[in-house]
Design a protein around this motif. Structure first.
Motif, PDB file in Angstrom:
ATOM      1  N   LEU A   1     -35.265 -17.686 -15.758  1.00 52.87           N
ATOM      2  CA  LEU A   1     -35.292 -16.201 -16.089  1.00 52.87           C
ATOM      3  C   LEU A   1     -33.874 -15.457 -15.472  1.00 52.87           C
ATOM      4  N   LEU A   2     -33.434 -14.705 -16.488  1.00 58.81           N
ATOM      5  CA  LEU A   2     -32.116 -13.968 -16.097  1.00 58.81           C
ATOM      6  C   LEU A   2     -32.656 -12.510 -15.522  1.00 58.81           C
ATOM      7  N   HIS A   3     -33.480 -12.110 -16.249  1.00 62.89           N
ATOM      8  CA  HIS A   3     -33.654 -10.466 -15.566  1.00 62.89           C
ATOM      9  C   HIS A   3     -34.969  -9.962 -16.299  1.00 62.89           C
ATOM     10  N   GLU A   4     -35.625  -9.152 -15.533  1.00 66.38           N
ATOM     11  CA  GLU A   4     -36.788  -8.536 -15.979  1.00 66.38           C
ATOM     12  C   GLU A   4     -37.008  -7.068 -15.642  1.00 66.38           C
ATOM     13  N   TYR A   5     -37.515  -6.574 -16.879  1.00 65.37           N
ATOM     14  CA  TYR A   5     -37.740  -5.017 -16.667  1.00 65.37           C
ATOM     15  C   TYR A   5     -39.013  -4.759 -16.808  1.00 65.37           C
ATOM     16  N   ASN A   6     -39.481  -4.128 -15.758  1.00 61.89           N
ATOM     17  CA  ASN A   6     -41.106  -3.803 -15.710  1.00 61.89           C
ATOM     18  C   ASN A   6     -41.479  -2.524 -15.818  1.00 61.89           C
ATOM     19  N   ASP A   7     -40.666  -1.609 -16.136  1.00 63.47           N
ATOM     20  CA  ASP A   7     -40.843  -0.128 -15.917  1.00 63.47           C
ATOM     21  C   ASP A   7     -40.974   0.345 -17.502  1.00 63.47           C
ATOM     22  N   LEU A   8     -41.898  -0.575 -18.240  1.00 62.99           N
ATOM     23  CA  LEU A   8     -42.073   0.051 -19.786  1.00 62.99           C
ATOM     24  C   LEU A   8     -43.434   1.052 -19.685  1.00 62.99           C
ATOM     25  N   LYS A   9     -43.454   1.844 -20.561  1.00 59.20           N
ATOM     26  CA  LYS A   9     -44.673   2.979 -20.439  1.00 59.20           C
ATOM     27  C   LYS A   9     -45.508   2.535 -21.478  1.00 59.20           C
ATOM     28  N   ALA A  10     -45.140   1.739 -22.630  1.00 64.64           N
ATOM     29  CA  ALA A  10     -45.996   1.304 -23.867  1.00 64.64           C
ATOM     30  C   ALA A  10     -45.617  -0.089 -24.216  1.00 64.64           C
ATOM     31  N   THR A  11     -46.465  -0.478 -25.245  1.00 67.13           N
ATOM     32  CA  THR A  11     -46.110  -1.776 -25.751  1.00 67.13           C
ATOM     33  C   THR A  11     -45.151  -1.867 -26.611  1.00 67.13           C
ATOM     34  N   ILE A  12     -44.144  -2.956 -26.662  1.00 65.34           N
ATOM     35  CA  ILE A  12     -42.995  -2.910 -27.492  1.00 65.34           C
ATOM     36  C   ILE A  12     -43.513  -3.707 -28.761  1.00 65.34           C
ATOM     37  N   LEU A  13     -43.424  -3.430 -29.860  1.00 61.78           N
ATOM     38  CA  LEU A  13     -43.919  -4.043 -31.047  1.00 61.78           C
ATOM     39  C   LEU A  13     -42.790  -4.750 -31.615  1.00 61.78           C
ATOM     40  N   ALA A  14     -41.491  -4.092 -31.734  1.00 57.68           N
ATOM     41  CA  ALA A  14     -40.551  -4.689 -32.461  1.00 57.68           C
ATOM     42  C   ALA A  14     -39.257  -4.567 -31.556  1.00 57.68           C
TER      43      ALA A  14
ATOM     44  N   GLU B   1     -23.729  -9.815 -14.088  1.00 59.39           N
ATOM     45  CA  GLU B   1     -23.446 -11.374 -13.703  1.00 59.39           C
ATOM     46  C   GLU B   1     -24.088 -12.342 -14.762  1.00 59.39           C
ATOM     47  N   HIS B   2     -24.419 -12.080 -16.144  1.00 56.89           N
ATOM     48  CA  HIS B   2     -24.967 -12.733 -17.169  1.00 56.89           C
ATOM     49  C   HIS B   2     -24.429 -12.510 -18.390  1.00 56.89           C
ATOM     50  N   ALA B   3     -23.355 -11.478 -18.219  1.00 57.47           N
ATOM     51  CA  ALA B   3     -23.159 -10.939 -19.880  1.00 57.47           C
ATOM     52  C   ALA B   3     -22.298 -11.851 -20.459  1.00 57.47           C
ATOM     53  N   SER B   4     -21.505 -12.877 -19.633  1.00 60.90           N
ATOM     54  CA  SER B   4     -20.717 -13.738 -20.245  1.00 60.90           C
ATOM     55  C   SER B   4     -21.294 -14.749 -21.256  1.00 60.90           C
ATOM     56  N   LEU B   5     -22.789 -14.854 -20.847  1.00 62.51           N
ATOM     57  CA  LEU B   5     -23.362 -15.669 -22.142  1.00 62.51           C
ATOM     58  C   LEU B   5     -23.357 -15.134 -23.474  1.00 62.51           C
ATOM     59  N   LEU B   6     -23.328 -13.685 -23.672  1.00 62.14           N
ATOM     60  CA  LEU B   6     -23.257 -13.206 -24.831  1.00 62.14           C
ATOM     61  C   LEU B   6     -21.753 -13.390 -25.738  1.00 62.14           C
ATOM     62  N   GLN B   7     -20.764 -13.836 -24.670  1.00 62.80           N
ATOM     63  CA  GLN B   7     -19.443 -13.999 -25.168  1.00 62.80           C
ATOM     64  C   GLN B   7     -19.055 -15.387 -25.733  1.00 62.80           C
ATOM     65  N   LYS B   8     -20.012 -15.990 -25.481  1.00 64.02           N
ATOM     66  CA  LYS B   8     -19.881 -17.573 -25.953  1.00 64.02           C
ATOM     67  C   LYS B   8     -19.938 -17.725 -27.407  1.00 64.02           C
ATOM     68  N   SER B   9     -19.547 -18.744 -27.948  1.00 61.38           N
ATOM     69  CA  SER B   9     -19.671 -19.158 -29.284  1.00 61.38           C
ATOM     70  C   SER B   9     -21.040 -19.318 -29.602  1.00 61.38           C
ATOM     71  N   LEU B  10     -21.492 -19.891 -30.867  1.00 59.23           N
ATOM     72  CA  LEU B  10     -22.938 -20.108 -31.258  1.00 59.23           C
ATOM     73  C   LEU B  10     -23.271 -21.302 -30.328  1.00 59.23           C
ATOM     74  N   GLN B  11     -24.496 -21.094 -29.660  1.00 58.50           N
ATOM     75  CA  GLN B  11     -25.024 -22.148 -28.898  1.00 58.50           C
ATOM     76  C   GLN B  11     -26.092 -22.918 -29.471  1.00 58.50           C
ATOM     77  N   PRO B  12     -26.258 -24.351 -29.212  1.00 57.99           N
ATOM     78  CA  PRO B  12     -27.138 -25.038 -29.602  1.00 57.99           C
ATOM     79  C   PRO B  12     -28.765 -24.795 -29.219  1.00 57.99           C
ATOM     80  N   ALA B  13     -29.307 -25.075 -30.183  1.00 54.84           N
ATOM     81  CA  ALA B  13     -31.029 -24.747 -29.841  1.00 54.84           C
ATOM     82  C   ALA B  13     -31.354 -25.527 -28.454  1.00 54.84           C
ATOM     83  N   PRO B  14     -32.133 -25.054 -27.705  1.00 56.96           N
ATOM     84  CA  PRO B  14     -32.629 -25.683 -26.533  1.00 56.96           C
ATOM     85  C   PRO B  14     -33.584 -27.169 -26.966  1.00 56.96           C
ATOM     86  N   PHE B  15     -32.916 -28.193 -27.318  1.00 60.13           N
ATOM     87  CA  PHE B  15     -33.949 -29.435 -27.550  1.00 60.13           C
ATOM     88  C   PHE B  15     -33.745 -30.239 -26.194  1.00 60.13           C
TER      89      PHE B  15
END
Length: 852
Positions: free
Chosen positions: A266-279, A308-322
């Motif tokens: 787990l990198l981060h959690e947001y628990n202040d939602l007011k309604a159920t996310i559908l998409a 602190e985790h934003a660098s993950l988005l800057q990486k090239s295409l990552q392999p599937a978690p096998f």
């Protein structure tokens, strides 16, 4: 410094289910809801969205392409809208039930429509008359998803199964039904069972009934790693980041969580939602996650990934978690090759099959490719073959400066022979987190990877009255095993400073059971192991053959001549080793085998050739229950070694070509065979269906086939003419030919088995059973020849010479069979043949008397 989050929440639609989609370039975000309009937002702009009013109410799905978007509603209407003119262009298709989901192919040419109908419609977005229908699912469909190539479509059905279709041909076909992975859901449920294709295209993930996200590899349909989301309610939406490094999940428990895809942490959690996310969808290039809920709201969540985790988005295409990458070799033994201390991977088999002149079409006049691959020559041995720019120099050519010599030097220096990969007989590669280490007629050994810390190993027997199953925790990560009636042998590879280990565990002893382990020299890898009733055999990466007694006493250590080593097998006092040898005509290394008797210290065959056809590989090697060597190759042929106890007299003889089995004659079955053993003069194997190349769980059923030496082709189906002439002379002739082929095969097979058993009896102290078996084979051969003689006598007088030849092949030593043969000839009125047979009997009797 506290992270400043800017969450842009907007009331996009009236309260109710709301959905969204980004255009491929990320410039536009489109939403639909329960009201009769669509809204188009511009990324990075605070301006009011553009509203399109002419759409249906109660929209339930939306996808967006370049310059257009498509929306589906609960009244079954699927419409195409223009993003340039901001209006509805046309109605593409209509379904009888509510539309539940839409999926757009990567090229934007096709849209798949999921609805409460039992059929999924795949419609061309530019020509509504082009429609494909997917009908194999038995119930309404909740979700659809295209893979990255657009040639496959996954269908999440309300029956709790995923149906995978191939769309690469005019008629779609279902290629896989994945059961037990998603939850049974009603088509209008807020919970999700949608397939999420990973951006690298090799795997997909889905929410499971246990509220996890399970990853499955597409190439082998194996369950890989899973994300234990710990959501307290059903997952309602999930999405991979564009590079596959992060997974976002949300649930009706009103939490949104971000996960590191490589570690499932787990990198981060947001628990202040007011309604159920559908998409929810990621922006194609920015650190933005947008989502809609069941209250008509849209959130454009910028900087969703903390700094602190934003660098993950800057990486090239990552392999599937096998757990284990499906592209690994079949036994995990493929190792980089060392040349002057430099590692480089062996090349694939040569793909060019033309003459050297065919290089003219793809190479320039200087021998350099015109397509931008001119820098592939690497000076990996420091011999000066490449200059500082990676270009090939001509300094090594000496006086040879004519163009033709340049081309010859080019091709010869770039050529590297293809070596055969090392493998462990009876072992399968990883599929997901498990694999078989050993499969034979005694039982099977399998292991399960428990992350990187340890494995769990299970040993199961077919005869549980004779042996008891056992399992244990394996911190050494054993990757090879052998199993017989005496014990189980394991080996593991070196890891860090820890050396490779050999571990032997006997099943039972008359004293306290004495397990033993031994370490190999550091850096030495185990390539293959074998276990017999007397010895433990280990072949290693240094081409050493190490032989131990069953109590761990080192007995032999010698270097194998054929290298690199490939595999080994053992039976009683005999050890067979196989390694790579000289280069064959197809550019691959020929395999060489050696057979020795360890107890007598005698070598029977030394570096002889394993008879394989060009471009084929060795699949397995083993000894039969009678102690004869067998191999099974990639072409599906089982061969045995005759006269292997006599130096320079051994030859490989085919006993079964599985391609000629009668079960395959109709062409309706697509199957292959995994070799297990030869016992009771039968080939024991596991039948693999379709494109499977290895057995998998649950434990497969063993099948057996009688030997069938390839003499003629496979049996042919009856034609219409055959049916008409069922009772005619031609039909009788065909029956006679079939009987002739049957007898010829029986004679050749029994003669081969006779020679094999005779060699065994001659070289060892025979048992009463072996003597009786040899006598039975002699009688069987003579009876077969007697039947063949009857056929020739029936065919006519002109077959007399062949008939006499048949009689001459009889093993008869007491004259009884020859007398029967003479009577057969006389019964058919072949007096001359009868006289010739009588003369043959007299000569043979005289010869026997002289020998005595």
């Amino acid at each position: 410094m506290a992270l400043q989050q800017r969450i842009r929440g907007r009331q996009a639609h009236a309260p109710g289910s709301t959905f969204l989609a980004y255009t491929p370039n990320g410039n536009k975000l489109v939403t639909v809801g329960v009201d009769n309009f669509c809204r188009i937002y511009s990324t990075g702009s605070d301006d009011e969205p553009v509203t399109i009013d002419d759409c249906q109410e109660n929209n339930s799905a939306i996808v967006a392409g370049d310059g257009f978007f498509i929306a589906g509603s609960e009244d079954g209407v699927v419409s195409r809208f223009s993003l340039e003119r901001n209006n509805m262009e046309e109605m593409l298709v209509r379904t009888n039930g509510p539309v539940r989901d839409l999926a757009l192919s990567p090229d934007g040419n096709w849209v798949a429509v999921a609805s409460d109908d039992l059929t999924v419609k795949v419609v061309n977005t530019r020509d509504m008359m082009q429609i494909q229908y997917l009908r194999d699912q038995p119930g309404p469909v909740k979700h659809v998803a295209f893979d990255n190539s657009g040639s496959r479509l996954t269908v999440s059905c309300t029956d709790g199964n995923i149906y995978v279709y191939s769309l690469s041909s005019e008629e779609p076909s279902m290629i896989k039904k994945v059961d037990g992975m998603i939850k049974r859901l009603e088509s209008d449920a807020e919970a999700s069972s949608k397939v999420l294709w990973h951006p690298d295209g090799r795997a997909f993930a889905t929410p499971t009934p246990t509220r996890e996200i399970q990853v499955m590899s597409f190439s082998d349909w194996e369950r890989q790693r899973s994300f234990r989301t710990k959501h307290s309610a059903d997952i309602t939406a999930a999405a991979w980041s564009p590079n596959g490094a992060i997974l976002a999940t949300t649930s009706s428990d009103l939490t949104l969580r971000l996960w590191d895809a490589s570690t499932q942490t787990l990198l981060h959690e947001y628990n202040d939602l007011k309604a159920t996310i559908l998409a929810m969808v990621w922006h194609p290039t920015e650190n933005i996650l947008s989502y809609t809920n069941n209250d008509g709201e849209l959130f454009i969540h910028t900087d969703i990934v903390p700094s602190e985790h934003a660098s993950l988005l800057q990486k090239s295409l990552q392999p599937a978690p096998f757990f284990h990458d499906p592209s690994e070799g079949r036994a995990g033994n493929a190792q980089p090759k060392l040349t002057n201390g430099t590692k480089h991977t062996l090349p694939d088999r040569a793909r060019r099959a033309g003459t050297p002149d065919s290089l003219d079409d793809i190479l320039g006049s200087d021998g350099i490719s015109d397509d931008g691959v001119d820098d592939f020559v690497v000076d990996d041995d420091g011999a000066g073959y490449a200059n500082g720019y990676g270009k090939r120099t001509n300094g090594h050519l000496g006086a040879l400066q004519n163009p033709s010599s340049k081309r010859r030097a080019y091709s010869s220096s770039s050529f590297r022979p293809e070596t055969h990969e090392a493998f462990q007989p009876g072992s399968t590669p990883w599929r997901g987190n498990r694999r078989y280490l050993c499969l034979n007629l005694v039982g099977f050994v399998w292991t399960v990877s428990q992350e990187a810390s340890h494995h769990t190993v299970t040993v199961e027997f077919y005869d549980r009255e004779f042996h008891r199953d056992f399992h244990f925790t394996d911190p050494w990560l054993y990757d090879k095993a052998c199993l017989n009636d005496n014990g189980t042998l394991f080996s593991c590879q070196p890891s860090g400073d820890a050396p490779a280990i050999i571990y032997y565990r006997p099943h039972e002893t008359w004293t306290t059971r004495t397990d033993w382990r031994t370490e190999l020299p550091r850096g030495e890898r185990v390539m293959a192991i074998a276990l017999s009733e007397s010895y433990v055999v280990v072949t290693t990466s240094t081409n050493y053959v190490r032989i131990f007694t069953l109590f761990g006493i080192p007995l032999r250590v010698y270097r194998q001549k054929a290298s690199p080593t490939v595999t080994c097998a053992a039976w009683r006092d005999y050890v067979l080793t196989i390694g790579n040898g000289p280069i064959a005509g197809d550019g691959s290394c020929q395999l060489l085998y050696t057979i020795e008797n360890v107890k007598r210290d005698e070598v029977y065959q030394s570096e002889d050739i394993v008879a394989l056809t060009p471009h084929s590989t060795l699949s397995s090697v083993f000894f039969s229950d009678e102690g004869d060597p067998f191999i099974y190759d990639s072409t599906g042929v089982l061969l045995t070694l005759l006269h292997w106890r006599t130096p320079s007299q051994a030859r490989w003889m085919p006993l079964l070509d599985t391609n000629l089995l009668s079960r395959l004659s109709t062409g309706q079955k697509q199957e292959s065979y995994w070799p297990v053993a030869v016992a009771n003069r039968r080939f024991h194997c596991i039948i693999l269906k379709g494109q499977d190349t290895h057995p998998y769980f649950p434990r497969p059923i063993l099948s057996e086939f009688e030997f069938q030496i390839p003499i003629t082709g496979p049996p042919k189906e009856k034609s219409e003419e055959d049916e008409v002439m069922e009772d005619g002379d031609e039909e009788k002739g065909r029956k006679a030919n079939r009987e002739k082929e049957r007898l010829e095969h029986a004679f050749l097979l029994n003669s081969t088995l006779y020679l094999q058993l005779l060699d065994t009896i001659t070289s060892s102290r025979p048992s009463p059973h072996q003597r009786q078996s040899l006598s039975d084979l002699e009688i069987s051969i003579d009876k077969t020849l007697l039947q063949m003689l009857g056929q020739e006598c029936l065919a006519g007088e002109d077959r007399g010479m062949k008939a006499l030849e048949i009689v001459g092949l009889m093993k008869d030593n007491n004259g009884k069979m020859l007398e029967l043969a003479r009577r057969v000839a006389m019964r058919y009125g072949r007096e001359v043949l009868g006289e010739k047979i009588g003369e043959l009997a007299e000569r043979r009797a005289a010869q026997i008397e002289e020998e005595d």
